[in-house]
Design a protein around this motif. Sequence first.
Motif, mmCIF file in Angstrom:
data_model
loop_
_atom_site.group_PDB
_atom_site.id
_atom_site.type_symbol
_atom_site.label_atom_id
_atom_site.label_comp_id
_atom_site.label_asym_id
_atom_site.label_seq_id
_atom_site.Cartn_x
_atom_site.Cartn_y
_atom_site.Cartn_z
ATOM 1 N N UNK A 136 2.935 -15.468 -3.723
ATOM 2 C CA UNK A 136 1.638 -16.032 -3.222
ATOM 3 C C UNK A 136 2.241 -16.885 -1.818
ATOM 4 N N UNK A 137 3.193 -17.370 -1.820
ATOM 5 C CA UNK A 137 3.734 -18.199 -0.852
ATOM 6 C C UNK A 137 4.901 -17.632 -0.009
ATOM 7 N N UNK A 138 5.276 -16.478 -0.188
ATOM 8 C CA UNK A 138 6.407 -15.663 0.530
ATOM 9 C C UNK A 138 5.748 -14.364 0.748
ATOM 10 N N UNK A 139 5.486 -13.601 -0.008
ATOM 11 C CA UNK A 139 5.148 -12.048 0.244
ATOM 12 C C UNK A 139 4.041 -11.801 0.307
ATOM 13 N N UNK A 140 3.351 -12.087 -0.318
ATOM 14 C CA UNK A 140 1.563 -11.570 -0.308
ATOM 15 C C UNK A 140 0.652 -11.845 0.747
ATOM 16 N N UNK A 141 0.121 -10.989 1.453
ATOM 17 C CA UNK A 141 -0.837 -11.103 2.494
ATOM 18 C C UNK A 141 -2.263 -11.573 1.635
ATOM 19 N N UNK A 142 -2.826 -12.541 2.089
ATOM 20 C CA UNK A 142 -4.081 -13.035 1.278
ATOM 21 C C UNK A 142 -4.606 -13.973 2.191
ATOM 22 N N UNK A 143 -5.831 -14.439 1.984
ATOM 23 C CA UNK A 143 -6.553 -15.376 2.792
ATOM 24 C C UNK A 143 -7.644 -16.214 1.811
#
Length: 274
Positions: free
Chosen positions: A45-52
């Motif tokens: 969640x804090x390095x790899x994934x794209x999310x909003x």
Amino acid sequence: MKEKIADLEEKARRLRVAIVKTLHKSQSGHTGGSLSAIDMVCALYFHKMRHNPAEPAWDGRDRFVLSKGHAAPALYVTLAECGYFPAEDLMMLRRLGSHLQGHPDSKGTPGVDVCTGSLGQGLSMANGMALGLKLDGKENRVYAVLGDGELQEGQIWEAAMAAAHYKSDNLCALIDSNGLQIDGDVSKVMNVSSISDKFKAFGWNVIEIDGHDMGQIVAALDQAEAHKGAPTAIVAKTVKGKGVHLFENKASYHGVTPNDEELPEALRCLGCCD
């Protein structure tokens, strides 16, 4: 990169504190597997994934499937840290009417992509998402966290076979291999070793790591994204209850929460005195 890794390590420590406090408040939930998986969830969640967090259903997001749904506290504290909902909501874990149920609920909790908890089904759902995204010509990725005891389910291997057959290279499975399940040692209940050899035999790209070494986790996630032509399995050696010596390597804390006497020592172990 050293600063990035250090920041992720500190964030994972704080998330462990939140897990312990949340489970103590609820007096219901799964301690061991939440603490063993949190480093990987944090890195996602804090390095790899794209999310909003401001737009949980954003079409451009990567998808996350917590196949070992009983580790929901690890997901919830992470979503709260991201800003999907107020951190105060964590104190309502498993309460009647709360949107934070014992297992992830996509209809009630912002940021949850799929309902999970019935072990063995998450990899199939993740592969379906990955195939759908490919058919739509999208570059979104799908990440699924599985437990090693969960690999005793036959559906996992049907999904593994299908993912390799359809070359779902936008799919990455992270195996939380802590060696314990509710009934004891995974090797004694139903031996799943060698996990790496099994995924390789099914045609997956396999990366073995220490699941608590943030540098290795980040590197593996980057390697998985770069690999083309096959899905990737990151087989992470972890410790059930990691971070709190009272809980570490104890199957008895699979579904037991910290009591009033254990809480101060657990928080001390995690560098927190609150």
